[in-house]
Write a protein that holds these residues in place. Structure first.
Motif, PDB file in Angstrom:
ATOM      1  N   THR A  92       0.831  -1.207   0.000  1.00  0.00           N
ATOM      2  CA  THR A  92       0.000   0.000   0.000  1.00  0.00           C
ATOM      3  C   THR A  92       0.868   1.260   0.000  1.00  0.00           C
ATOM      4  O   THR A  92       0.497   2.277  -0.601  1.00  0.00           O
ATOM      5  CB  THR A  92      -0.959   0.015   1.203  1.00  0.00           C
ATOM      6  N   ILE A 197      -8.154   1.036  -1.625  1.00  0.00           N
ATOM      7  CA  ILE A 197      -6.804   0.729  -1.137  1.00  0.00           C
ATOM      8  C   ILE A 197      -6.568   1.372   0.226  1.00  0.00           C
ATOM      9  O   ILE A 197      -5.935   0.777   1.104  1.00  0.00           O
ATOM     10  CB  ILE A 197      -5.760   1.198  -2.166  1.00  0.00           C
ATOM     11  N   ARG A 201      -5.071  -0.250   3.622  1.00  0.00           N
ATOM     12  CA  ARG A 201      -3.883   0.385   4.210  1.00  0.00           C
ATOM     13  C   ARG A 201      -4.120   0.716   5.686  1.00  0.00           C
ATOM     14  O   ARG A 201      -3.273   0.446   6.545  1.00  0.00           O
ATOM     15  CB  ARG A 201      -3.557   1.654   3.429  1.00  0.00           C
ATOM     16  N   GLN A 252     -11.018  -5.125  -1.442  1.00  0.00           N
ATOM     17  CA  GLN A 252      -9.881  -4.241  -1.189  1.00  0.00           C
ATOM     18  C   GLN A 252      -8.562  -4.933  -1.502  1.00  0.00           C
ATOM     19  O   GLN A 252      -7.640  -4.316  -2.051  1.00  0.00           O
ATOM     20  CB  GLN A 252      -9.914  -3.760   0.261  1.00  0.00           C
ATOM     21  N   THR A 256      -6.069  -3.672  -4.453  1.00  0.00           N
ATOM     22  CA  THR A 256      -4.709  -3.293  -4.077  1.00  0.00           C
ATOM     23  C   THR A 256      -3.669  -4.040  -4.900  1.00  0.00           C
ATOM     24  O   THR A 256      -2.721  -3.429  -5.430  1.00  0.00           O
ATOM     25  CB  THR A 256      -4.492  -3.548  -2.575  1.00  0.00           C
TER      26      THR A 256
END
Length: 317
Positions: A92, A197, A201, A252, A256
């Motif tokens: 990330t 993202i 993160r 997610q 990512t």
């Protein structure tokens, strides 16, 4: 105060007894080992959250209790989760770096005044709120000098400085502001990728559990079309996408890894790919524990498909 409300934290022996009463067995790790683990390695609230991946009996003597769930499985899933967070966090950060570079390149291509662009963003978004975020950085030895320098000029930041000062969430909105200003449709789509993202993160940064609920759910959002299309190109079948991407965690993760493998430098892709392949090996180490558990088996297969689709082994040799 409600008489049923627990007011004190149970000791490790009581915690193990509570888990036994819920149907958890202690064959892979005996009760004394489990007590030591709960005292020294991981608290009960966190470790028991992984139960969501296991079924309960719906009838018979064990109705309402977990079936085929051993304490050692909870420990294994918790360990796998830790390795996954450790692999995902630098990914990330890589994404943040490369999208900052993309923003700078695009602004340069449009021959924007780097100072004027930031002031226009302040004016449109609300300067006071942004300044309050920036000023919190004065407490940091890494950003204090730069912020104090710009305070003297009423926060007259150029674009190449502001992106190193504001939090990631604010950067995403600045990126979107620039995408709208440049009428850049890809940057406008990137905004939604970056929002997804950011969720992962923050999860990694705050040491939250990721894999403590891998079941299909009712999604709040649909995954971006470009992510869904990419997953198809790496061989993930429609039904697998439908079931796994209904879980926001997997949305997610997929977003990512897609963004990272698509936009990072070759050297970074190689490095993170090797780390993810190491994670995959750890994830599969005790695969026999979960034989017959469709939630966990299918989720591990999905993660492997994404990892090896985004970071093929032949590309890392």
């Amino acid at each position: 105060m409600s008489p049923s409300k627990q007011t004190s934290w149970p000791n490790a022996e009581q915690q193990v007894l509570d888990l036994k009463n819920q149907g958890v067995s202690f064959d892979l790790m005996n009760e004394k080992e489990a007590e030591h683990y709960l005292q020294c390695n991981c608290n009960l609230f966190r470790i028991k959250s992984y139960r969501a991946n296991f079924d309960k009996a719906t009838c018979g003597q064990k109705e309402g209790k977990y079936t085929n769930l051993d304490f050692g499985m909870l420990v294994d899933l918790s360990t796998i989760d830790m390795h996954f967070r450790n692999a995902l966090m630098p990914i990330t950060l890589d994404i943040e770096h490369f999208y900052k570079m993309k923003l700078l390149r695009t602004a340069e291509a449009h021959q924007e005044d780097g100072y004027e662009l930031v002031q226009d963003f302040f004016n449109e978004t609300g300067k006071a709120n942004i300044i309050a975020e920036i000023d919190r950085g004065i407490a940091s030895p890494y950003t204090k000098d730069l912020i104090q320098k710009r305070q003297a000029s009423d926060y007259d930041f150029p674009i190449w400085e502001i992106i190193e000062i504001v939090p990631f969430g604010r950067f995403i909105h600045f990126y979107n502001f620039c995408g709208n200003r440049f009428k850049n449709k890809q940057m406008q789509r990137d905004f939604y990728l970056l929002q997804s993202i950011k969720g992962l993160r923050n999860c990694c940064a705050h040491n939250n559990c990721i894999l403590n609920n891998m079941r299909s759910e009712e999604p709040r959002h649909r995954v971006q079309n470009e992510v869904s299309h990419f997953l198809s190109t790496i061989g993930i079948k429609r039904e697998m996408k439908r079931t796994k991407l209904s879980n926001e965690r997997f949305q997610q993760i997929a977003t990512t890894l897609y963004a990272h493998s698509s936009f990072s430098s070759e050297g970074i892709i190689h490095l993170r790919g090797e780390q993810l392949h190491d994670f995959s090996q750890r994830m599969r180490r005790n695969g026999s524990f979960y034989s017959g558990n469709s939630v966990i088996e299918s989720s591990f297969n999905f993660l492997d498909d994404i990892i090896f689709g985004c970071y093929p082994k032949k590309a890392l040799t």
